[in-house]
Design a protein around this motif. Structure first.
Motif, PDB file in Angstrom:
ATOM      1  N   GLU A 133      12.073  -5.565   1.510  1.00  0.00           N
ATOM      2  CA  GLU A 133      12.964  -4.428   1.750  1.00  0.00           C
ATOM      3  C   GLU A 133      13.048  -3.447   0.590  1.00  0.00           C
ATOM      4  OE1 GLU A 133      15.916  -7.759   0.487  1.00  0.00           O
ATOM      5  OE2 GLU A 133      13.878  -7.568   1.283  1.00  0.00           O
ATOM      6  N   GLY A 134      12.259  -3.651  -0.464  1.00  0.00           N
ATOM      7  CA  GLY A 134      12.193  -2.698  -1.555  1.00  0.00           C
ATOM      8  C   GLY A 134      13.264  -2.899  -2.611  1.00  0.00           C
ATOM      9  N   GLY A 135      13.148  -2.134  -3.692  1.00  0.00           N
ATOM     10  CA  GLY A 135      14.111  -2.186  -4.773  1.00  0.00           C
ATOM     11  C   GLY A 135      13.489  -2.426  -6.133  1.00  0.00           C
ATOM     12  N   ASN A 136      12.295  -3.022  -6.168  1.00  0.00           N
ATOM     13  CA  ASN A 136      11.580  -3.266  -7.430  1.00  0.00           C
ATOM     14  C   ASN A 136      10.156  -2.722  -7.325  1.00  0.00           C
ATOM     15  OD1 ASN A 136      13.463  -4.979  -9.129  1.00  0.00           O
ATOM     16  ND2 ASN A 136      13.422  -6.187  -7.246  1.00  0.00           N
ATOM     17  N   PRO A 137      10.014  -1.400  -7.143  1.00  0.00           N
ATOM     18  CA  PRO A 137       8.663  -0.841  -6.977  1.00  0.00           C
ATOM     19  C   PRO A 137       7.840  -0.927  -8.254  1.00  0.00           C
ATOM     20  CG  PRO A 137      10.282   0.915  -7.223  1.00  0.00           C
ATOM     21  CD  PRO A 137      11.065  -0.367  -7.112  1.00  0.00           C
ATOM     22  N   VAL A 138       6.544  -1.173  -8.064  1.00  0.00           N
ATOM     23  CA  VAL A 138       5.581  -1.168  -9.176  1.00  0.00           C
ATOM     24  C   VAL A 138       4.531  -0.123  -8.847  1.00  0.00           C
ATOM     25  CG1 VAL A 138       3.897  -2.499 -10.476  1.00  0.00           C
ATOM     26  CG2 VAL A 138       5.988  -3.607  -9.668  1.00  0.00           C
ATOM     27  N   TYR A 139       4.422   0.880  -9.674  1.00  0.00           N
ATOM     28  CA  TYR A 139       3.532   1.995  -9.370  1.00  0.00           C
ATOM     29  C   TYR A 139       2.076   1.632  -9.653  1.00  0.00           C
ATOM     30  CZ  TYR A 139       1.704   6.708  -9.010  1.00  0.00           C
ATOM     31  OH  TYR A 139       0.989   7.808  -8.623  1.00  0.00           O
ATOM     32  N   SER A 140       1.253   1.635  -8.596  1.00  0.00           N
ATOM     33  CA  SER A 140      -0.175   1.332  -8.730  1.00  0.00           C
ATOM     34  C   SER A 140      -1.045   2.564  -8.520  1.00  0.00           C
ATOM     35  CB  SER A 140      -0.599   0.256  -7.719  1.00  0.00           C
ATOM     36  OG  SER A 140       0.107  -0.941  -7.925  1.00  0.00           O
ATOM     37  N   GLY A 141      -0.566   3.515  -7.728  1.00  0.00           N
ATOM     38  CA  GLY A 141      -1.279   4.773  -7.543  1.00  0.00           C
ATOM     39  C   GLY A 141      -2.603   4.654  -6.826  1.00  0.00           C
ATOM     40  N   LYS A 142      -2.690   3.764  -5.814  1.00  0.00           N
ATOM     41  CA  LYS A 142      -3.953   3.634  -5.102  1.00  0.00           C
ATOM     42  C   LYS A 142      -3.714   3.442  -3.614  1.00  0.00           C
ATOM     43  CE  LYS A 142      -4.547  -1.405  -5.603  1.00  0.00           C
ATOM     44  NZ  LYS A 142      -4.186  -2.085  -6.825  1.00  0.00           N
ATOM     45  N   LEU A 143      -4.730   3.819  -2.828  1.00  0.00           N
ATOM     46  CA  LEU A 143      -4.824   3.486  -1.416  1.00  0.00           C
ATOM     47  C   LEU A 143      -6.150   2.769  -1.234  1.00  0.00           C
ATOM     48  CD1 LEU A 143      -3.858   6.895   0.303  1.00  0.00           C
ATOM     49  CD2 LEU A 143      -2.326   5.040  -0.367  1.00  0.00           C
ATOM     50  N   TYR A 144      -6.224   1.893  -0.233  1.00  0.00           N
ATOM     51  CA  TYR A 144      -7.513   1.281   0.065  1.00  0.00           C
ATOM     52  C   TYR A 144      -7.631   0.999   1.554  1.00  0.00           C
ATOM     53  CZ  TYR A 144      -4.766  -3.051  -0.834  1.00  0.00           C
ATOM     54  OH  TYR A 144      -3.819  -4.042  -0.866  1.00  0.00           O
ATOM     55  N   ALA A 145      -8.870   1.017   2.011  1.00  0.00           N
ATOM     56  CA  ALA A 145      -9.164   0.864   3.434  1.00  0.00           C
ATOM     57  C   ALA A 145     -10.028  -0.362   3.654  1.00  0.00           C
ATOM     58  CB  ALA A 145      -9.868   2.106   3.975  1.00  0.00           C
ATOM     59  N   ALA A 146      -9.847  -0.986   4.823  1.00  0.00           N
ATOM     60  CA  ALA A 146     -10.613  -2.174   5.188  1.00  0.00           C
ATOM     61  C   ALA A 146     -10.771  -2.227   6.700  1.00  0.00           C
ATOM     62  CB  ALA A 146      -9.921  -3.440   4.684  1.00  0.00           C
ATOM     63  N   ARG A 147     -11.701  -3.032   7.144  1.00  0.00           N
ATOM     64  CA  ARG A 147     -11.872  -3.278   8.580  1.00  0.00           C
ATOM     65  C   ARG A 147     -11.564  -4.722   8.958  1.00  0.00           C
ATOM     66  NH1 ARG A 147     -17.583  -1.548  10.519  1.00  0.00           N
ATOM     67  NH2 ARG A 147     -16.605  -2.175  12.491  1.00  0.00           N
ATOM     68  N   ASP A 148     -11.577  -5.618   7.996  1.00  0.00           N
ATOM     69  CA  ASP A 148     -11.284  -7.033   8.224  1.00  0.00           C
ATOM     70  C   ASP A 148      -9.889  -7.307   7.658  1.00  0.00           C
ATOM     71  OD1 ASP A 148     -10.966  -9.798   7.973  1.00  0.00           O
ATOM     72  OD2 ASP A 148     -13.072 -10.150   7.517  1.00  0.00           O
ATOM     73  N   PRO A 149      -8.882  -7.586   8.511  1.00  0.00           N
ATOM     74  CA  PRO A 149      -7.521  -7.776   8.008  1.00  0.00           C
ATOM     75  C   PRO A 149      -7.357  -9.017   7.137  1.00  0.00           C
ATOM     76  CG  PRO A 149      -7.643  -8.392  10.320  1.00  0.00           C
ATOM     77  CD  PRO A 149      -8.963  -7.760   9.975  1.00  0.00           C
ATOM     78  N   VAL A 150      -8.144 -10.061   7.383  1.00  0.00           N
ATOM     79  CA  VAL A 150      -8.045 -11.273   6.583  1.00  0.00           C
ATOM     80  C   VAL A 150      -8.634 -11.029   5.198  1.00  0.00           C
ATOM     81  CG1 VAL A 150      -8.576 -13.729   6.456  1.00  0.00           C
ATOM     82  CG2 VAL A 150      -8.203 -12.658   8.678  1.00  0.00           C
TER      83      VAL A 150
END
Length: 363
Positions: free
Chosen positions: A207-224
């Motif tokens: 539910e949030g409250g302790n964010p850690v800034y990573s500054g990235k997005l990433y894409a995948a096709r295999d959820p596992v």
């Protein structure tokens, strides 16, 4: 160049909408979908009515970038669908998280799955109710947040699909222990394309409250594979997240992060600009940072949060990290910028699991 099933595409930066658009282009998402008449669903994580900066929900700029890409490529049958967790209302999350405005401006339909009808499906031996709107989608784009979770340790692509179930089924999942039903759900739930919000996920809680800034997005096709790699970045071994191995055993995907082919679209070159807040500030006290990239710094914070009290207390001196340490001496360093330290872990950025193993050897 398109995207293979075992690839993970990574992009770093601050312009979130443009980053999402670029990932869609690099993955050749239009070619993956093919038919312009197909109904395309976007499934963010809007677990509660909190803005994305708190580390719980998917940045609306990600959905905006994807919608712009899809509409530019001739796809018009788009829908955003989500159901907040039990006790919260999606009807409050949509406006708070920026999705009501997004839908109005782009003409994309919003569906609150808390209000949707559903029916049971045989999910490889387990009957699970899934919302009709989700099963009516031809191509599902999963938009999870990379973040911690107080029960399952982390949540990403696989667990995000809980939002396509009615509330009564979400309650039942908790009585079953979460891991097994999450794995079975994903034998039927659609994960045609995954774009993960790794901008500032919460350190510990869904539910949030302790964010850690990573500054990235990433894409995948295999959820596992996506979740296994995410676990390694956050300092976990995949076997510590039981639903990853269970989903692999059910044939959903590959659970070995070593088999992921990482393709970076940009280097993690932007130095951190946010001040650690909440619990993250506690771990920042172990670090001497000088021009550190957000992704490297975030992985170190995640790693420190996974170490026990005795291990942390045995760390001698500050852990060096950042571009400012190039060519400078130090005792203990994380990342390739600290190779001049007495002991240094290579990587740009090194994953959280590798950081933990390295630090444990030093103490």
């Amino acid at each position: 160049m398109g995207m293979e099933k075992n690839e993970i595409l990574v992009i770093y930066g601050k312009k979130i909408e443009e980053m999402a658009f670029s990932l869609a282009e690099a993955a050749d998402l239009a070619d993956l979908i093919r038919d312009r008449d197909r109904r395309i669903g976007l499934k963010p994580n809007l677990v509660v009515a909190r803005p994305a900066a708190d580390g719980a929900t998917t940045h609306p700029e990600i959905a905006r970038g994807l919608i712009r890409y899809l509409q530019k490529n001739g796809f018009q049958n788009l829908v955003i669908l989500e159901g907040s967790w039990v006790g919260a209302r999606t009807g409050e999350a949509f406006p708070c998280c920026g999705y009501t405005k997004l839908a109005q401006e782009t003409g994309v339909e919003l569906i609150d799955t808390q209000l949707d009808s559903s029916k049971p499906y045989d999910c490889k031996g387990m009957k699970i109710e899934i919302c009709d709107s989700a099963m009516g989608v031809d191509f599902m784009i999963n938009l999870p947040v990379m973040k911690g979770h107080c029960q399952t340790l982390m949540t990403c692509a696989l667990k995000n699909n809980k939002g396509i179930m009615p509330d009564k089924e979400k309650r039942r999942f908790h009585t079953l222990g979460l891991d097994k039903p999450i794995a079975h759900l994903n034998t039927v739930a659609k994960n045609d394309f995954i774009l993960v919000d790794g901008i500032c996920g919460d350190l510990d809680f869904e539910e949030g409250g302790n964010p850690v800034y990573s500054g990235k997005l990433y894409a995948a096709r295999d959820p596992v594979l996506c979740d296994a790699w995410t676990a390694s970045q956050m300092g976990y071994r995949p076997e510590e997240i039981p639903y990853i191995g269970l989903a692999e055993g059910l044939g959903v995907g590959c659970g070995d992060p070593a088999k992921a082919v990482i393709r970076e679209l940009s280097p993690p070159s932007s130095a951190i600009e946010t001040t650690p807040s909440g619990k993250a500030r506690q771990y920042a006290s172990f670090i001497e940072e000088d021009q550190a990239c957000s992704a490297c710094y975030a992985n170190l914070i995640f790693a420190l949060s996974r170490m026990n009290h005795n291990e942390l207390n045995r760390i001698k001196g500050k852990i060096c990290i950042g571009q400012g340490f190039k060519g400078k001496p130090g005792k203990l360093g994380i990342g390739r910028c600290t190779l001049s330290c007495d002991a240094s872990l290579k990587g740009c950025p090194p994953g959280g699991a590798d950081i933990i193993a390295f630090l444990q050897k030093q103490v």
